[in-house]
Scaffold this active site. Structure first.
Site, PDB file in Angstrom:
ATOM      1  N   HIS A   1       0.812  -1.190   0.139  1.00 57.84           N
ATOM      2  CA  HIS A   1      -0.061  -0.101   0.052  1.00 57.84           C
ATOM      3  C   HIS A   1       0.818   1.347  -0.106  1.00 57.84           C
ATOM      4  CE1 HIS A   1      -3.922   1.913   1.719  1.00 57.84           C
ATOM      5  NE2 HIS A   1      -3.319   2.692   0.907  1.00 57.84           N
TER       6      HIS A   1
ATOM      7  N   HIS B   1       2.850  14.250   1.120  1.00 62.92           N
ATOM      8  CA  HIS B   1       2.471  15.626   0.801  1.00 62.92           C
ATOM      9  C   HIS B   1       3.395  16.561   1.387  1.00 62.92           C
ATOM     10  CE1 HIS B   1      -1.526  14.482   0.009  1.00 62.92           C
ATOM     11  NE2 HIS B   1      -1.653  13.612   1.051  1.00 62.92           N
TER      12      HIS B   1
ATOM     13  N   HIS C   1      -5.626  -0.233   5.844  1.00 61.63           N
ATOM     14  CA  HIS C   1      -5.376   0.505   6.873  1.00 61.63           C
ATOM     15  C   HIS C   1      -6.519   0.413   8.252  1.00 61.63           C
ATOM     16  CE1 HIS C   1      -7.958   2.954   4.273  1.00 61.63           C
ATOM     17  NE2 HIS C   1      -6.828   3.591   3.684  1.00 61.63           N
TER      18      HIS C   1
ATOM     19  N   ASN D   1      -5.015   6.706  -7.181  1.00 59.85           N
ATOM     20  CA  ASN D   1      -5.441   7.964  -7.106  1.00 59.85           C
ATOM     21  C   ASN D   1      -4.444   9.090  -7.546  1.00 59.85           C
ATOM     22  OD1 ASN D   1      -4.003   7.368  -4.728  1.00 59.85           O
ATOM     23  ND2 ASN D   1      -5.176   8.724  -3.302  1.00 59.85           N
TER      24      ASN D   1
ATOM     25  N   GLY E   1      -2.841  12.355   4.804  1.00 60.38           N
ATOM     26  CA  GLY E   1      -1.686  11.534   4.476  1.00 60.38           C
ATOM     27  C   GLY E   1      -0.438  11.791   4.749  1.00 60.38           C
TER      28      GLY E   1
ATOM     29  N   ASP F   1       0.558   2.724   3.668  1.00 64.69           N
ATOM     30  CA  ASP F   1      -0.231   3.805   3.134  1.00 64.69           C
ATOM     31  C   ASP F   1       0.550   4.916   2.824  1.00 64.69           C
ATOM     32  OD1 ASP F   1      -2.402   5.212   2.205  1.00 64.69           O
ATOM     33  OD2 ASP F   1      -3.432   5.306   4.123  1.00 64.69           O
TER      34      ASP F   1
ATOM     35  N   LYS G   1      -8.482  -1.279  -6.721  1.00 63.61           N
ATOM     36  CA  LYS G   1      -8.510  -0.620  -5.426  1.00 63.61           C
ATOM     37  C   LYS G   1      -9.619   0.265  -5.391  1.00 63.61           C
ATOM     38  CE  LYS G   1      -7.757   1.730  -1.650  1.00 63.61           C
ATOM     39  NZ  LYS G   1      -6.511   2.762  -1.550  1.00 63.61           N
TER      40      LYS G   1
ATOM     41  N   ARG H   1       2.449   8.940  -6.192  1.00 63.66           N
ATOM     42  CA  ARG H   1       2.110  10.295  -6.919  1.00 63.66           C
ATOM     43  C   ARG H   1       2.499  10.285  -8.425  1.00 63.66           C
ATOM     44  NH1 ARG H   1      -1.211  10.560  -2.965  1.00 63.66           N
ATOM     45  NH2 ARG H   1      -0.445  11.590  -0.846  1.00 63.66           N
TER      46      ARG H   1
ATOM     47  N   HIS I   1       1.480   5.250  -2.144  1.00 64.15           N
ATOM     48  CA  HIS I   1       0.889   6.358  -3.212  1.00 64.15           C
ATOM     49  C   HIS I   1       2.137   6.904  -3.834  1.00 64.15           C
ATOM     50  CE1 HIS I   1      -3.271   6.076  -1.820  1.00 64.15           C
ATOM     51  NE2 HIS I   1      -2.837   5.544  -0.703  1.00 64.15           N
TER      52      HIS I   1
HETATM   53  O1  DOR Z   1      -4.659   9.924   4.325  1.00 61.41           O
HETATM   54  C1  DOR Z   1      -4.715   9.548   3.193  1.00 61.41           C
HETATM   55  N1  DOR Z   1      -4.018   9.715   2.146  1.00 61.41           N
HETATM   56  N2  DOR Z   1      -5.456   8.530   3.047  1.00 61.41           N
HETATM   57  C2  DOR Z   1      -5.916   7.852   1.909  1.00 61.41           C
HETATM   58  O2  DOR Z   1      -6.666   7.074   1.868  1.00 61.41           O
HETATM   59  C3  DOR Z   1      -5.267   8.422   0.685  1.00 61.41           C
HETATM   60  C4  DOR Z   1      -3.823   8.944   1.023  1.00 61.41           C
HETATM   61  C5  DOR Z   1      -3.535  10.000  -0.043  1.00 61.41           C
HETATM   62  O3  DOR Z   1      -3.314   9.460  -1.193  1.00 61.41           O
HETATM   63  O4  DOR Z   1      -2.968  11.219   0.282  1.00 61.41           O
HETATM   64 ZN    ZN Z   2      -3.776   4.723   0.812  1.00 57.91          ZN
HETATM   65 ZN    ZN Z   3      -7.074   4.738   1.782  1.00 59.30          ZN
END
Ligand code: DOR
Ligand code: ZN
Ligand code: ZN
Ligand code: ZN
Length: 376
Positions: free
Chosen positions: A17, A246, A160, A51, A258, A242, A105, A21, A19
């Site tokens: 899991h 950012h 999560h 995402n 996140g 996860d 997902k 980006r 991200h």
């Molecule tokens: O806190 C989060 N950030 N939860 C998520 O489900 C997505 C993630 C993000 O992509 O920043």
């Molecule tokens: Zn996530």
């Molecule tokens: Zn999530």
């Protein structure tokens, strides 16, 4: 796991899991920086979430992302396809049929990104046409996901899980012979931040009030404890970070959900082992073995000839301070665990038989990350 004078030789961590980006949000992270962060910390395979911009919800966008990851990642990777609120079931069918991905997902609650699915018909069709569905589901959405999996699905992976209340729902489903079957299994993922952080830590400083925001939100200390107990009872399947980077500026300006995770996950768990909270065997199960099994990772090549080994060396006794004794590789440039004193550190990472990280240095010239292969 082989223990050589308190240096462990163990399989590389598989983080189901993350991200990363890319594409579209690469000022926060990209496959280069994200995979370097992984390599440093002992993660040899990451799975990326859909995402991004564009969302990974068409075959074309998946193939485009694959190309980018293949070019830039220094470790192995897998890509989760995404369910779209605009009904992309035809794309899901294509992607799975062609084995371009084996997981989908979906987002069932509001969070970062534009992928929330509220339409019950679409949810039903996603479960009908997927193999393993990974869900962002909180509170009653967990019940709904379990029900959808039972009636239409072929497998559910609850991402999560943050609290006793929510984990109990999943544990009950896992124990229920009607809800968790070979045809539609149920898996539980827990993140390091829901184990090591809580509202008390979040509310302790003005800075933490902004930095420690994520979905699902942090919960109480008692929730941390319940998650640990469940882990030690064998009721949790995986640790996924996860990893959701950012920039610190974005985090401090306005509430942004996140935080990064791949650089600290294994060290936090080894530190927990040193404190007697978990066994090394359980760490290996949650972070290496179970992810490989659940994602159906295919062993490649001729292992007996030494090819394709994803192996790490961990010094379980090494003491270090996060963010002080190391350099942050993630493009976001911060960690929620800054100044934490940890005992236990990854010291070597071998991906596909080649050293990509050794003693504080990432081997710049090694770009041998490959897409993970899976069986159906
Ligand atoms: O806190 C989060 N950030 N939860 C998520 O489900 C997505 C993630 C993000 O992509 O920043
Ligand atoms: Zn996530
Ligand atoms: Zn999530
Ligand atoms: Zn609830």
């Amino acid at each position: 796991i082989i223990d050589v004078n308190q240096k462990l030789i163990m399989p590389g961590v598989i983080d189901v899991h993350t991200h990363m980006r890319e594409p579209g949000i690469t000022y926060k992270e990209d496959f280069g920086t994200g995979s370097r962060a992984c390599a440093k910390a002992g993660v040899t395979t990451f799975y990326d979430m859909p995402n991004t911009i564009p969302t990974t919800a068409t075959l074309e966008s998946l193939q485009e992302k694959k190309k980018l990851a293949s070019e830039k990642s220094i470790i192995n990777f897998g890509l989760h396809f995404g369910g779209s609120k605009n009904d992309n079931v035809e794309e899901i069918k294509k992607v799975l049929k062609n084995s371009e991905a084996n997981t989908v997902k979906i987002f069932m609650n509001v969070t970062t990104g534009e992928m929330l699915i509220e339409d019950n018909e679409i949810l039903k069709k996603v479960f009908e046409n997927s193999k393993l569905v990974l869900v962002h589901a909180e509170h009653e959405m967990i019940d709904k996901a379990i029900e959808l999996n039972k009636n239409y699905g072929k497998g559910l992976y609850v991402c999560h899980i943050p609290s006793a209340e929510e984990l109990k729902k999943v544990i009950n489903a896992k124990k229920d012979g009607n809800l968790n079957t070979e045809k539609h299994p149920v898996y539980a993922e827990v993140t390091p931040h829901h184990l090591f952080l809580n509202t008390e830590i979040r509310e302790s400083t003005e800075r933490n009030k902004m930095l420690l925001r994520m979905k699902p939100e942090l919960r109480e200390k008692s929730d941390n404890e319940f998650l640990w107990e469940a882990i030690n009872r064998g009721e949790v399947d995986t640790i996924g970070t996860d990893h959701a980077p950012h920039l610190i500026k974005e985090k401090l300006e306005k509430v942004t959900f996140g935080m990064p995770g791949v650089e600290t996950s294994l060290a936090l768990m080894i530190n927990a082992y040193n404190k007697g909270k978990i066994s090394l065997e359980m760490i290996q199960k949650l972070m290496c073995e179970n992810p490989a099994k659940i994602m159906k990772i295919l062993k490649r090549g001729k292992l007996q000839e030494g090819y394709f080994a994803d192996i790490i060396v961990v010094d379980t006794k090494k003491e270090w301070i996060v963010g002080i004794d190391d350099t942050i590789e993630s493009k976001c440039g911060w960690t929620p665990y800054e100044n934490w004193k940890l005992k236990g550190k990854n010291i070597m990472t071998i991906v596909n038989g080649k050293i990509v990280y050794e003693n504080g240095k990432i081997q710049e010239n090694v770009k041998n990350g490959k897409e993970i292969e899976f069986y159906n």
